[in-house]
Scaffold this active site. Sequence first.
Site, PDB file in Angstrom:
ATOM      1  N   ASN A  69      51.041  55.231  29.873  1.00  0.00           N
ATOM      2  CA  ASN A  69      52.144  56.160  30.096  1.00  0.00           C
ATOM      3  C   ASN A  69      53.447  55.479  29.672  1.00  0.00           C
ATOM      4  OD1 ASN A  69      52.938  54.469  32.239  1.00  0.00           O
ATOM      5  ND2 ASN A  69      51.861  55.697  33.756  1.00  0.00           N
ATOM      6  N   THR A  90      51.106  58.785  26.951  1.00  0.00           N
ATOM      7  CA  THR A  90      51.278  60.048  27.655  1.00  0.00           C
ATOM      8  C   THR A  90      52.740  60.172  28.055  1.00  0.00           C
ATOM      9  OG1 THR A  90      50.685  59.118  29.814  1.00  0.00           O
ATOM     10  CG2 THR A  90      48.886  60.010  28.472  1.00  0.00           C
ATOM     11  N   GLY A  96      54.110  62.887  30.063  1.00  0.00           N
ATOM     12  CA  GLY A  96      54.341  63.892  31.098  1.00  0.00           C
ATOM     13  C   GLY A  96      54.509  65.277  30.510  1.00  0.00           C
ATOM     14  N   GLY A 153      54.006  66.018  26.778  1.00  0.00           N
ATOM     15  CA  GLY A 153      52.692  65.913  26.139  1.00  0.00           C
ATOM     16  C   GLY A 153      52.268  64.482  25.893  1.00  0.00           C
ATOM     17  N   ASP A 177      51.320  69.473  41.338  1.00  0.00           N
ATOM     18  CA  ASP A 177      51.221  68.058  41.696  1.00  0.00           C
ATOM     19  C   ASP A 177      50.708  67.310  40.472  1.00  0.00           C
ATOM     20  OD1 ASP A 177      50.858  65.592  42.938  1.00  0.00           O
ATOM     21  OD2 ASP A 177      49.158  66.237  44.153  1.00  0.00           O
ATOM     22  N   GLY A 197      46.953  61.844  34.539  1.00  0.00           N
ATOM     23  CA  GLY A 197      46.570  60.809  33.580  1.00  0.00           C
ATOM     24  C   GLY A 197      45.086  60.508  33.620  1.00  0.00           C
ATOM     25  N   ASP A 198      44.522  60.513  34.821  1.00  0.00           N
ATOM     26  CA  ASP A 198      43.080  60.282  34.960  1.00  0.00           C
ATOM     27  C   ASP A 198      42.290  61.398  34.288  1.00  0.00           C
ATOM     28  OD1 ASP A 198      43.506  57.946  36.462  1.00  0.00           O
ATOM     29  OD2 ASP A 198      43.634  59.091  38.319  1.00  0.00           O
ATOM     30  N   GLY A 225      46.623  67.304  44.855  1.00  0.00           N
ATOM     31  CA  GLY A 225      45.666  66.221  45.047  1.00  0.00           C
ATOM     32  C   GLY A 225      45.050  65.774  43.742  1.00  0.00           C
ATOM     33  N   SER A 259      41.621  68.170  41.742  1.00  0.00           N
ATOM     34  CA  SER A 259      42.342  68.760  40.614  1.00  0.00           C
ATOM     35  C   SER A 259      41.653  68.532  39.274  1.00  0.00           C
ATOM     36  CB  SER A 259      43.766  68.200  40.555  1.00  0.00           C
ATOM     37  OG  SER A 259      43.764  66.850  40.134  1.00  0.00           O
TER      38      SER A 259
END
Length: 132
Positions: free
Chosen positions: A14, A48, A50, A53, A74, A79-80, A115, A119
């Site tokens: 990120n 990444t 946010g 994009g 949220d 990222g995961d 969460g 998610s």
Amino acid sequence: AEQHLAAIDTLIVNEPETEILLGRSAGGDWKAAAQALQARGPKNVIITLGSAGAIARFGEQDISVPVPSVTVVDTTGAGDALCGAFAAATANGESAEIALRYGVAAGSLACTVLGAQRSMPTAQAIRKLQAS
């Protein structure tokens, strides 16, 4: 850390992680940041960004992928979700660019649910968002 970068096929980071690895501010020039990280060894670099994009450098190709329009609840787990979906698409034989677009869609969907674990989107939900 430098010797480890050369062993990486695809580095996904990120914005803050990028600047830590660079040892300096990227100054908002994420394309140059990706090129600088790639020069340290990884074959491919994804940064990444946010709501902006992601940008990537795959070999000599620069790619920018915007996020689809979603209602953000949220960002935990985004990222995961991106990393997991990118890896799954790559493992299924997709090109790096298609896999990144799939990953960005997954990360965007993860932002629509509170969460992290709950998610994580399904492949069906990712494809549906990409088709819209």
